[in-house]
Design an enzyme around this catalytic site. Structure first.
Site, mmCIF file in Angstrom:
data_model
loop_
_atom_site.group_PDB
_atom_site.id
_atom_site.type_symbol
_atom_site.label_atom_id
_atom_site.label_comp_id
_atom_site.label_asym_id
_atom_site.label_seq_id
_atom_site.Cartn_x
_atom_site.Cartn_y
_atom_site.Cartn_z
ATOM 1 N N TYR A 116 -12.376 -3.192 -3.140
ATOM 2 C CA TYR A 116 -12.872 -3.269 -1.763
ATOM 3 C C TYR A 116 -14.396 -3.267 -1.693
ATOM 4 O O TYR A 116 -14.954 -2.839 -0.684
ATOM 5 C CB TYR A 116 -12.297 -2.109 -0.954
ATOM 6 N N LYS A 146 0.833 -1.199 0.000
ATOM 7 C CA LYS A 146 0.000 0.000 0.000
ATOM 8 C C LYS A 146 0.880 1.267 0.000
ATOM 9 O O LYS A 146 2.100 1.182 0.210
ATOM 10 C CB LYS A 146 -0.939 -0.054 1.211
ATOM 11 N N GLU A 166 -9.372 -10.912 -7.598
ATOM 12 C CA GLU A 166 -8.419 -9.796 -7.494
ATOM 13 C C GLU A 166 -7.317 -9.883 -8.547
ATOM 14 O O GLU A 166 -6.902 -8.859 -9.100
ATOM 15 C CB GLU A 166 -7.829 -9.772 -6.075
ATOM 16 N N HIS A 181 -1.952 -5.533 1.568
ATOM 17 C CA HIS A 181 -3.183 -6.303 1.351
ATOM 18 C C HIS A 181 -2.798 -7.705 0.924
ATOM 19 O O HIS A 181 -1.831 -7.877 0.180
ATOM 20 C CB HIS A 181 -4.024 -5.657 0.233
ATOM 21 N N ASN A 229 -2.039 -0.015 7.118
ATOM 22 C CA ASN A 229 -1.466 -1.295 7.545
ATOM 23 C C ASN A 229 -0.607 -1.950 6.462
ATOM 24 O O ASN A 229 -0.445 -3.150 6.417
ATOM 25 C CB ASN A 229 -2.575 -2.234 8.022
ATOM 26 N N PHE A 271 -15.632 2.787 7.457
ATOM 27 C CA PHE A 271 -14.263 3.153 7.081
ATOM 28 C C PHE A 271 -14.026 3.182 5.574
ATOM 29 O O PHE A 271 -12.911 3.440 5.127
ATOM 30 C CB PHE A 271 -13.258 2.207 7.757
HETATM 31 O O1 CDP Z 1 -6.877 -6.300 4.873
HETATM 32 P P1 CDP Z 1 -7.622 -7.293 5.741
HETATM 33 O O2 CDP Z 1 -8.221 -8.418 4.940
HETATM 34 O O3 CDP Z 1 -6.799 -7.756 6.901
HETATM 35 O O4 CDP Z 1 -8.826 -6.478 6.421
HETATM 36 P P2 CDP Z 1 -10.309 -6.154 5.897
HETATM 37 O O5 CDP Z 1 -11.236 -6.342 7.053
HETATM 38 O O6 CDP Z 1 -10.614 -6.899 4.643
HETATM 39 O O7 CDP Z 1 -10.260 -4.600 5.577
HETATM 40 C C1 CDP Z 1 -9.686 -4.122 4.393
HETATM 41 C C2 CDP Z 1 -8.858 -2.897 4.733
HETATM 42 O O8 CDP Z 1 -9.707 -1.874 5.224
HETATM 43 C C3 CDP Z 1 -7.823 -3.118 5.834
HETATM 44 O O9 CDP Z 1 -6.635 -3.725 5.379
HETATM 45 C C4 CDP Z 1 -7.606 -1.692 6.329
HETATM 46 O O10 CDP Z 1 -6.709 -0.960 5.477
HETATM 47 C C5 CDP Z 1 -9.015 -1.097 6.200
HETATM 48 N N1 CDP Z 1 -9.785 -1.124 7.463
HETATM 49 C C6 CDP Z 1 -10.036 0.069 8.135
HETATM 50 O O11 CDP Z 1 -9.607 1.133 7.681
HETATM 51 N N2 CDP Z 1 -10.762 0.060 9.304
HETATM 52 C C7 CDP Z 1 -11.251 -1.086 9.810
HETATM 53 N N3 CDP Z 1 -11.948 -1.069 10.950
HETATM 54 C C8 CDP Z 1 -11.013 -2.300 9.138
HETATM 55 C C9 CDP Z 1 -10.281 -2.293 7.972
HETATM 56 MG MG MG Z 2 -9.699 -8.372 3.491
#
Ligand code: CDP
Ligand code: MG
Length: 144
Positions: free
Chosen positions: A58, A18, A135, A124, A121, A66
Site C-alpha cells: 500500500y 482481506k 503486486e 483488494h 471492505n 488512513f
Molecule cells: O481498494 P481500492 O483500490 O478500492 O481503494 P484505495 O483508494 O486504493 O484504498 C486502499 C484501501 O485503503 C481500501 O481498499 C480501504 O481498505 C482503505 N481505505 C481506507 O481505509 N480509507 C479510505 N478513505 C480509503 C481507503
Molecule cells: Mg487501490
C-alpha cells in the site's frame, strides 16, 4: 473453460480476500464470484501479511490519514492472495468488487454484500496492469 476471443485483452489481477472475509467465512463465496465472472484462478495462497509487506503493498497511500488503520486491518488475520486471469481481468474484478466504500457499493457486488465500510471492505483488486504486475511480483515473487 474461458472463451478466449481474439479481441479480448487477457490480463492478470492480484486479488486479496482481506481478514474480514476469512473471519466472516465468505471466502468460498468470494472466490466463486471471480470464477463466475469468467476469470481463472491462476495462483492462490493463504498467508498472514506483516506490517512491512503491507506497507510495501500500500505504499502509494503512505501519506494518507488512513494508512495506519489500513495496515492494522490488513495485518489483523490471515488473508487469501490470488492471481486471477482472463479477459479484462482488472476492470472486471473491480466491477464485481464494487466501489471502495462498502456502504456505497450496490448489493450484488462483493463489497456491497460482504463489506462493512470504507476501510473494512473485504477485498483488494489491482487498479491497473502496472499495479497488477508489481503486486503479483510482490506476493508471488516471480516473473509476471
Ligand atoms: O481498494 P481500492 O483500490 O478500492 O481503494 P484505495 O483508494 O486504493 O484504498 C486502499 C484501501 O485503503 C481500501 O481498499 C480501504 O481498505 C482503505 N481505505 C481506507 O481505509 N480509507 C479510505 N478513505 C480509503 C481507503
Ligand atoms: Mg487501490
Amino acid at each position: 473453460m474461458i472463451q478466449i476471443s481474439k479481441n479480448k485483452n487477457i490480463e492478470k489481477s492480484l486479488i486479496i480476500i482481506k481478514p474480514d472475509g476469512i473471519q466472516k467465512r465468505v471466502a468460498g463465496k468470494i472466490i466463486s464470484r471471480f470464477e463466475d465472472a469468467g476469470l481463472e484462478i491462476e495462483r492462490m495462497k493463504m498467508i498472514r501479511i506483516d506490517e512491512e509487506l503491507a506497507g510495501e503493498h500500500y505504499k502509494e497511500h503512505r501519506k494518507k490519514s488512513f494508512f495506519g488503520s489500513l495496515l492494522k486491518y490488513i495485518c489483523s488475520g490471515p488473508v487469501i492472495i490470488m492471481v486471477v486471469r482472463g479477459p479484462e481481468a482488472i476492470l472486471k474484478s473491480r466491477e464485481i468488487m464494487g466501489p471502495t466504500d462498502s456502504r456505497k457499493a450496490p448489493s450484488g457486488t462483493i463489497r456491497g454484500d460482504f463489506g462493512e465500510d470504507i476501510t473494512v471492505n473485504v477485498v483488494h483488486g489491482s487498479d491497473s496492469p502496472r499495479s497488477a504486475e508489481r503486486e503479483v511480483r510482490l506476493f508471488f515473487g516471480e516473473n509476471f
